[in-house]
Design an enzyme around this catalytic site. Sequence first.
Site, short mmCIF file in Angstrom:
data_model
loop_
_atom_site.label_atom_id
_atom_site.label_comp_id
_atom_site.label_asym_id
_atom_site.label_seq_id
_atom_site.Cartn_x
_atom_site.Cartn_y
_atom_site.Cartn_z
N TYR A 123 -2.33 -1.31 10.80
CA TYR A 123 -2.55 -1.82 9.44
C TYR A 123 -1.37 -1.45 8.54
CZ TYR A 123 -3.84 -1.96 4.60
OH TYR A 123 -3.80 -2.19 3.25
N SER B 216 0.84 -1.20 0.00
CA SER B 216 0.00 0.00 0.00
C SER B 216 0.87 1.25 0.00
CB SER B 216 -0.85 -0.02 1.27
OG SER B 216 -1.46 1.23 1.47
N LYS C 59 1.87 -3.80 6.45
CA LYS C 59 2.32 -3.76 5.05
C LYS C 59 3.82 -3.51 4.99
CE LYS C 59 -1.56 -4.76 3.29
NZ LYS C 59 -1.76 -6.11 2.74
#
Length: 331
Positions: A148, A124, A152
């Site tokens: 979150y 991302s 990544k």
Amino acid sequence: MNILVTGGAGYIGSHTCVALLEAGHSVIVADNLCNSKADTLDKVKRITNKEITFYEIDVTDEAAVDRVFSNHHLDGVIHFAGLKAVGESVEKPIAYYYNNIVSTLVVVKICQEYNVKRFVFSSSATVYGDNTVPFVETMNLLPTTNPYGETKAIGERILTDIAKANPAFSISLLRYFNPVGAHESGLIGEAPNGIPNNLMPYISQVAKGKLKKLRVFGNDYSTVDGTGVRDFIHVVDLAEGHVAALDNITEGVHIYNLGTGQGTSVIELVKAFEEANGIEVPYEIVDRRPGDIASCYADASKAKRELGWTAKHDVKSMCRDSWRFEKNYKE
Ligand code: NAD
Ligand code: WQD
């Protein structure tokens, strides 16, 4: 090629299944349906008129993933499976770290055991943190503001170390910008549970009358009109980026931004949606949302140069396709 798509029943995964099938690949999906529905895969079959093999499994379950690899000769894996709600990740860090990291470790470990060398990872643009735009793959990453985002960044580091230790591996880390839109059939698209966190589904639900008005988070950023600027990318273009990544993958680890390279502000997106669909989207300006950055858009030249991939859809077609899906969608 025979491609395992983890998280293939989800938003980006289902569109990628369509793109893979249309490009002539065979698709095996592994998804536990924690944020998706099995009938999405029936819709993928309807769109493409092709078959999919589906395993309803949790990809943190090593024995279950092993069974999939032992049942199929796989040429590559696209690993979408993961939890993705930024706000929820702040409340449930264990669930996010566990699911997103363990799933990646399990799938890549079994790839190594079965000598499956092509691996594509959903990363991302959030890993850039608050860097200077446009974001380029060579930039040093900055901390993200939530668990979150960290999953990544950690996922990228794990896969980079694995590629170093196993030179036969070919790993692509794809950094998505802001995926929006839906397949032109209106059959598959983004259907978040509860009140959407992301801008486009929120706009679509306001247009539908499900939500009263959009809250625009801040108009005092140093951007074209003070509202946040993002690189919205049509999910069908994004899906095709995965096919291009698989087709062109070479040994080692390779990072690609998948974005358009164009920034669009929140208000510009609202206006584009209104114009594209002839429908009004009431909004009000409220305070900034904690953790947001002012601007995020890609330098998308590396994917063009090395993969021959560029995004084709403009913001209006993203708005049209998002709205077509939302209008048709029944919970
Ligand atoms: P999504 O929630 O629609 O799809 C993810 C799919 O993975 C769902 O079908 C879910 O049921 C499945 N899943 C989750 N954990 C699983 C597990 N342990 N085992 C099996 N299946 C599991 O999300 P999406 O928008 O399609 O995102 C796909 C990937 O792309 C995610 O990794 C996400 O973090 C990443 N990503 C998304 C965006 C975005 O804005 N949508 C942006 C950048 C990166
Ligand atoms: C876009 C802009 C908001 C909702 C997130 C994740 C990122 C990636 C993509 C997964 C911002 C504004 C939003 C609303 C608003 N996902 N906004 N009112 O935050 O750029 O990225 O999704 O990897 O990791 O963080 O996307 O759609 O939430 O916000 O004004 O109701 O819209 O402030 O400027 P974001 P978003």
